[in-house]
Design an enzyme around this catalytic site. Sequence first.
Site, short mmCIF file in Angstrom:
data_model
loop_
_atom_site.label_atom_id
_atom_site.label_comp_id
_atom_site.label_asym_id
_atom_site.label_seq_id
_atom_site.Cartn_x
_atom_site.Cartn_y
_atom_site.Cartn_z
N ASP A 1 37.76 36.47 37.90
CA ASP A 1 36.90 37.39 38.62
C ASP A 1 37.66 38.68 38.92
O ASP A 1 38.82 38.84 38.53
CB ASP A 1 36.31 36.74 39.88
N ALA A 2 36.99 39.60 39.62
CA ALA A 2 37.56 40.92 39.86
C ALA A 2 38.82 40.88 40.73
O ALA A 2 39.53 41.87 40.84
CB ALA A 2 36.51 41.84 40.49
#
Lengths: 132, 132, 132, 132
Positions: free
Chosen positions: C16-17
């Site tokens: 994820d980010a």
Amino acid sequence: MTTFHWQLNVYYEDTDAGGVVYYANYLKFLERARTEWLRSKGINQYQVSKDYGAIFAVRSVSIDYKKPAQLDDQLSVSVEVLEVRRASLSMEQNIVNNNDELIVNAAVNIVCLHDESFSPRPIPQTIYEAIK
Amino acid sequence: MTTFHWQLNVYYEDTDAGGVVYYANYLKFLERARTEWLRSKGINQYQVSKDYGAIFAVRSVSIDYKKPAQLDDQLSVSVEVLEVRRASLSMEQNIVNNNDELIVNAAVNIVCLHDESFSPRPIPQTIYEAIK
Amino acid sequence: MTTFHWQLNVYYEDTDAGGVVYYANYLKFLERARTEWLRSKGINQYQVSKDYGAIFAVRSVSIDYKKPAQLDDQLSVSVEVLEVRRASLSMEQNIVNNNDELIVNAAVNIVCLHDESFSPRPIPQTIYEAIK
Amino acid sequence: MTTFHWQLNVYYEDTDAGGVVYYANYLKFLERARTEWLRSKGINQYQVSKDYGAIFAVRSVSIDYKKPAQLDDQLSVSVEVLEVRRASLSMEQNIVNNNDELIVNAAVNIVCLHDESFSPRPIPQTIYEAIK
């Protein structure tokens, strides 16, 4: 150029209530094969990002769903490079099941980007040499 | 403290070949509710990361699956903060369906981390004030 | 009982980010290992569903996130059965990275269900024999 | 025909280590909008499967990634039906962010299938009337 193949198994996570692989998840399979194709050439995307500040991003995908894949199917995903340009490349990818039935056919266009600005940049030279 | 609620619909992407929501996907639902709870207090996680170099990470989850959720169910996900400490917080979260049946019960522990080193750090003061 | 191990690579889809594996996705890794552990004993879940109308469902998970896994990490996921009962089993699962660092520790409880009614049922005898 | 719009927020689950929405996840967003478009016409896919033994499956997608979406972006996903045939339909879908920037443009072809055999079948008449 030779065609690269990557094998994977279909798990519950990949399927949906229709009993088959969810349509978006084939794009994950396509990307796993592209990642392993790069790895087979000694290219690690995490390292590329660290060393060159470069990432590969998908610009477009055209995908045909031919036949559904199911839980516990063993799939083979191909990567065939059609053309490598200075800042982009295009490839064809197929997914077949263990009965050699065509599941998915896809055309994928990839671009090389600066990992901060997301603006296009040339493919790093050593990678360009490795994949062209 | 009051309990926050967030509603969502179950889509094909959330389900698996068993015909129900895939067990890992409930953790996505729990996180959507936590994100919207923060947003309801004026806290945007992307902004927190930019402004303070801080991210919230899950340290542990204990989750009980009580009853399966199905395609097209409308679910309500709760967030109840149990305790806020200097660098961490603990919460209880439930998911119920539109017949008010309990789907999932979870205890979640969150820590605040430096977004580069992933080492623990105090919750930024304005956020601490907002959520305690 | 011996401990089963399953290796996998971390792809973009898993991250994820925050730059690390998204917390829900470790539950996918845990399930891949459980599926391959069953397969190593000749048990194919799709076939079990067809032959016996039985599915295995997760009743509860308690998971501790010890250290984040990153893109291109090679992870090893273990399956250790703690107890097999007539209609359920409990196991411990760990995920370690290629530096032998513990990423995740989890306790997982599984129940056997009728695949239509989702009511509990005994584990089919041949499967019970294979895994106990 | 009028264009339908569906709003959604980008969560951590949707992003990847590149800091933006993972390319396969846009297909989830497209499908959420299609599902809500059907629901806005009183059509519930789970009910359609139960009542008619019919499911809608994606036959092909052609998707252009114009600009990346990021964590906490609010996106609007459109559904515009281009043509409804007896057993299939084609649509155009766009995703724009809250600055009205085009994120994704997609052409999607859908077919109606028997939910057991996955062979093509006419769209059930009441649904055909509702969407044409």
